[in-house]
Design an enzyme around this catalytic site. Structure first.
Site, PDB file in Angstrom:
ATOM      1  N   GLU A   1     -12.456   3.408   0.211  1.00  0.00           N
ATOM      2  CA  GLU A   1     -12.787   2.955   1.564  1.00  0.00           C
ATOM      3  C   GLU A   1     -13.732   3.922   2.265  1.00  0.00           C
ATOM      4  O   GLU A   1     -14.717   3.510   2.891  1.00  0.00           O
ATOM      5  CB  GLU A   1     -11.507   2.825   2.394  1.00  0.00           C
ATOM      6  CG  GLU A   1     -10.597   1.686   1.968  1.00  0.00           C
ATOM      7  CD  GLU A   1      -9.233   1.758   2.636  1.00  0.00           C
ATOM      8  OE1 GLU A   1      -8.471   0.784   2.505  1.00  0.00           O
ATOM      9  OE2 GLU A   1      -8.910   2.788   3.265  1.00  0.00           O
TER      10      GLU A   1
ATOM     11  N   HIS B   1       0.876  -1.174   0.000  1.00  0.00           N
ATOM     12  CA  HIS B   1       0.000   0.000   0.000  1.00  0.00           C
ATOM     13  C   HIS B   1       0.909   1.218   0.000  1.00  0.00           C
ATOM     14  O   HIS B   1       1.944   1.237   0.663  1.00  0.00           O
ATOM     15  CB  HIS B   1      -0.896  -0.023   1.235  1.00  0.00           C
ATOM     16  CG  HIS B   1      -1.848   1.128   1.345  1.00  0.00           C
ATOM     17  ND1 HIS B   1      -2.424   1.735   0.249  1.00  0.00           N
ATOM     18  CD2 HIS B   1      -2.341   1.787   2.439  1.00  0.00           C
ATOM     19  CE1 HIS B   1      -3.235   2.702   0.655  1.00  0.00           C
ATOM     20  NE2 HIS B   1      -3.186   2.759   1.983  1.00  0.00           N
TER      21      HIS B   1
END
Length: 331
Positions: A195, A108
């Site tokens: 998200e 990430h």
């Protein structure tokens, strides 16, 4: 058009004489380490001594070392620890042992993109990010398949950074499904936005609002839970399998008509403007700064208080009772 690569585009032999150190043995760590090992790589797992990760990694036959020792021996060092912990772990237990020619990897882009981790010169910095949870990365590999993964290059000191990223991705099975090339910035900002605005924040708040609306109107909580929360999986599974078109083909004409009639009344222009504001706060670092500040003290007071309040919502009690009736659900 985003570039895509497959096993035939990857050269696993680039890692043949390298030691790959996987820092962390959680959701992604256990999958990366075992898949790479099963692909013939020399893998070391770096975790705190005596902890749960040490025990789990030992049980599956991994070469387990302290985080410092793993960083010291690794030619490729993959950071698979929570975003809020990665900066401190890197500075204290990894950075002192990096040497020129090493490859530093992430799954990430958060810590690199927002400069929480600032890697030294002489080290390649790349990302390999499977688009699925670790248990899926592992089981798909074991079944001879793979999970699509993203790769990105932040720092190419060797001239081979992209080739290393492709090789690592192939080693965890991604080349069987497809490897997509992106950038640290694009992966980080789209991931955070998805998200917050859609997958976690947006969807859960929409389901909760639907539940509250029906209950406040006098309908039974169980009915509200079924219609606004439980059946979400049915719709998402259909979309996941064949897109919006398959979902609309599969539901009733009544549901499809209601979809077209009502969707834009829920997601209004005001909602879309707020989405753009959320994206700006991600892009300019506002969210990252707030997140790191909340977790930096170790207290996480606001985070934990919010978790507690959300856990006490009536839908949680109703859902728990209804799920007991559904014996097919995985625990």
């Amino acid at each position: 058009m985003i570039k895509k690569y497959y096993d035939q585009d990857c050269d696993l032999s680039l890692l043949g004489d390298k030691i790959v150190s996987v820092i962390g043995f959680g959701s992604q760590g256990h999958a990366h380490a075992q898949n790479l090992r099963d692909s013939g790589m020399n893998v070391v797992v770096g975790v705190p001594q005596g902890g749960a990760g040490w025990k789990l990694a030992t049980e599956v036959g991994m070469d387990v070392r302290s985080t410092e020792e793993a960083a010291k021996v690794g030619d490729l060092v993959m950071m698979l620890v929570p975003d809020e912990l990665a900066g401190d772990i890197y500075r204290e237990q990894v950075a002192p042992y990096l040497k020129e020619g090493d490859v530093l990897l992430f799954a990430h882009g958060f810590n690199i993109h927002f400069q929480i981790i600032q890697p030294p010169k002489g080290v390649d910095v790349i990302m390999v990010a499977p688009k699925g949870p670790g248990h899926t990365v592992r089981t798909q590999y074991q079944e001879g398949r793979g999970v699509p993964s993203l790769i990105a290059v932040f720092q190419d000191e060797s001239g081979k950074a992209k080739e290393y990223a492709l090789a690592y991705a192939a080693g965890i099975g991604a080349g069987r499904a497809g490897i997509l090339e992106t950038s640290f910035r694009e992966e980080t900002e789209t991931d955070l936005f998805g998200e917050q605005a859609v997958l976690c924040g947006g969807v859960t708040e929409l389901m909760k609002a639907g539940f509250d609306t029906l209950v406040e109107a006098g309908y039974e909580p169980e009915m509200a839970y079924f219609e606004c929360i439980h059946e979400m999986k049915l719709i998402v599974d259909l979309i996941n399998s064949g897109g919006f078109a398959m979902m609309r083909y599969s539901v009733s004409n009544t549901a499809e008509y209601g979809d077209y009639r009502t969707g834009r009344r829920m997601i209004t222009e005001e909602t879309r403007r707020e989405m753009k504001k959320v994206l700006r706060e991600i892009q300019d670092g506002t969210f990252a700064s707030e997140f790191m500040q909340e977790f930096s003290t170790g207290k996480k007071a606001r985070f934990l208080a919010t978790r507690r309040v959300e856990g006490e919502h009536p839908l949680e009690k109703v859902g728990k009772e209804l799920r007991r009736m559904m014996t097919w659900l995985k625990k």
